[in-house]
Design an enzyme around this catalytic site. Structure first.
Site, short mmCIF file in Angstrom:
data_model
loop_
_atom_site.label_atom_id
_atom_site.label_comp_id
_atom_site.label_asym_id
_atom_site.label_seq_id
_atom_site.Cartn_x
_atom_site.Cartn_y
_atom_site.Cartn_z
N ASP A 7 -28.43 0.03 40.76
CA ASP A 7 -28.91 -0.04 39.38
C ASP A 7 -29.74 1.22 39.17
O ASP A 7 -30.82 1.36 39.77
CB ASP A 7 -29.76 -1.30 39.17
N SER A 26 -23.71 14.92 26.71
CA SER A 26 -22.74 14.58 25.66
C SER A 26 -22.77 15.66 24.59
O SER A 26 -23.75 16.41 24.49
CB SER A 26 -23.14 13.23 25.04
N TYR A 44 -29.21 6.53 21.94
CA TYR A 44 -28.20 7.31 22.68
C TYR A 44 -28.39 8.80 22.42
O TYR A 44 -28.43 9.61 23.35
CB TYR A 44 -26.80 6.86 22.26
N1 LIG Z 1 -16.53 8.30 26.70
C1 LIG Z 1 -17.03 9.23 25.92
O1 LIG Z 1 -16.49 9.54 24.83
C2 LIG Z 1 -18.28 9.99 26.34
C3 LIG Z 1 -18.64 11.13 25.61
C4 LIG Z 1 -19.78 11.83 25.98
C5 LIG Z 1 -20.54 11.43 27.07
N2 LIG Z 1 -20.18 10.31 27.76
C6 LIG Z 1 -21.04 9.90 28.88
O2 LIG Z 1 -20.27 9.82 30.07
C7 LIG Z 1 -20.83 8.82 30.93
C8 LIG Z 1 -19.74 7.81 31.30
O3 LIG Z 1 -19.25 7.23 30.11
P1 LIG Z 1 -17.91 6.36 30.10
O4 LIG Z 1 -17.32 6.50 28.74
O5 LIG Z 1 -17.09 6.68 31.30
O6 LIG Z 1 -18.54 4.88 30.18
P2 LIG Z 1 -18.00 3.54 30.88
O7 LIG Z 1 -18.65 2.43 30.16
O8 LIG Z 1 -16.51 3.56 31.00
O9 LIG Z 1 -18.62 3.63 32.36
C9 LIG Z 1 -20.02 3.56 32.58
C10 LIG Z 1 -20.27 3.02 33.98
O10 LIG Z 1 -21.70 3.01 34.18
C11 LIG Z 1 -22.03 1.79 34.85
N3 LIG Z 1 -23.43 1.45 34.58
C12 LIG Z 1 -23.99 1.04 33.40
N4 LIG Z 1 -25.30 0.78 33.58
C13 LIG Z 1 -25.57 1.02 34.89
C14 LIG Z 1 -26.75 0.94 35.68
N5 LIG Z 1 -27.93 0.52 35.17
N6 LIG Z 1 -26.68 1.28 36.98
C15 LIG Z 1 -25.49 1.69 37.52
N7 LIG Z 1 -24.35 1.78 36.83
C16 LIG Z 1 -24.38 1.45 35.53
C17 LIG Z 1 -21.07 0.75 34.27
O11 LIG Z 1 -20.96 -0.38 35.10
C18 LIG Z 1 -19.78 1.57 34.18
O12 LIG Z 1 -19.03 1.48 35.36
C19 LIG Z 1 -21.99 8.18 30.16
O13 LIG Z 1 -23.22 8.79 30.54
C20 LIG Z 1 -21.66 8.52 28.71
O14 LIG Z 1 -22.80 8.54 27.89
C21 LIG Z 1 -19.06 9.58 27.42
#
Ligand SMILES: NC(=O)c1ccc[n+]([C@@H]2O[C@H](COP(=O)([O-])OP(=O)(O)OC[C@H]3O[C@@H](n4cnc5c(N)ncnc54)[C@H](O)[C@@H]3O)[C@@H](O)[C@H]2O)c1
Length: 269
Positions: free
Chosen positions: A73, A155, A167
């Protein structure tokens, strides 16, 4: 754009081994971008600890690509201490830390509650800070001297705001945090680099669910980039490989966009 299967065949045939022998921790590796990074780092020869709250998906993905799952976590100091102890005991080193775990709230300034705000900032910003502390502590004990690469997932919203206020704030904060860590490590004479990656709209579970519920989201996400499409997790993972590798030896304190020109385009053009 190459299809996913083509990506892995390109990587498998000509590019594997760029992280050979390195030890990496990837937070949030059980889904989306983190999963893509775990898969690509493993293909490149890294020994990967997939650190996530989601044990079911994390264990399955780790088993598929020869990584190891650890429950983490990112908001818990005790959880980070356990990861540090395990990494030291099992590997005696850490080369790469990817602070990727993140959540969204979808609440604007008039709707957000203190509880939601604090939870999101804890995961997206405090979690990254604790990950940087753990990484520096492990990397200072690296057998080759004080060396390593820290990669923080920011991001395009670090620069362009969306109504989700917690966010947007968290991702702007990751830029300052990353630069401060980079400058501190450099000033101390450590070869510990710290950079942020800035994805644009990337097709992961979060967006897939939103598109299922509101099909218009798909076109809106595509229009964010002048390339008129969303990014893929493989495209973000490719940047992570570069920053993690020795090829990025003069890169620190930087912000690396993987967003198809999203922040370069005037929104009214
Ligand atoms: N998908 C997009 O369009 C996008 C765009 C810009 C930035 N991001 C960033 O990329 C990163 C990943 O995003 P994603 O789209 O793959 O999200 P996702 O929801 O697919 O994956 C996020 C993962 O983080 C884990 N997680 C959440 N809280 C947690 C905690 N307290 N401790 C440990 N693990 C935890 C979840 O279990 C999950 O496996 C994030 O930081 C997100 O802000 C995503």
């Amino acid at each position: 754009m190459a299809a996913q299967s083509e990506w892995y065949s390109i990587i498998g045939s000509s590019m594997s081994g760029r992280l050979a022998g390195k030890v990496a921790v990837v937070t949030g590796g059980a889904s989306g971008i983190g999963e893509g990074i775990v898969r690509r780092f493993s293909t490149e020869g890294a020994r990967v600890l997939l650190a996530d709250l989601d044990e079911a998906n994390g264990t399955a993905i780790a088993a598929e690509c020869g990584a190891e799952f650890v429950t983490l976590d990112v908001t818990s100091v005790e959880s980070w201490q356990a990861l540090e102890t395990k990494t030291k005991a099992d590997f005696g080193r850490l080369d790469i830390m990817v602070n990727n775990a993140g959540i969204v709230s979808n609440l604007d300034i008039t709707a957000v509650t203190l509880e939601v705000w604090q939870r999101l900032i804890n995961v997206n910003l405090t979690g990254v800070m604790l990950g940087c502390q753990t990484a520096i502590s492990l990397m200072r004990g690296h057998p080759a001297g004080e060396t390593g690469s820290i990669i923080n997932m920011a991001s395009s919203t670090s620069y362009l705001a969306i109504p989700d206020v917690a966010y947007t704030t968290s991702k702007a904060g990751v830029v300052g945090l990353t630069k401060s860590v980079a400058v501190h490590c450099a000033n101390e004479g450590f070869n510990i680099r710290c950079n942020s990656i800035h994805p644009g709209a990337t097709l992961t579970a979060i967006l897939k669910t939103a598109i299922e519920q509101m099909p218009e989201v798909e076109e809106a996400c595509k229009r964010m980039s002048p390339l008129n499409r969303m990014g893929t997790v493989e495209e973000v993972a490719a940047m992570a490989v570069f920053l993690a590798s020795d090829e990025a030896s003069f890169c620190t304190g930087g912000q690396y966009a993987v967003e198809g020109g999203t922040v370069s385009q005037h929104p009214r053009m």
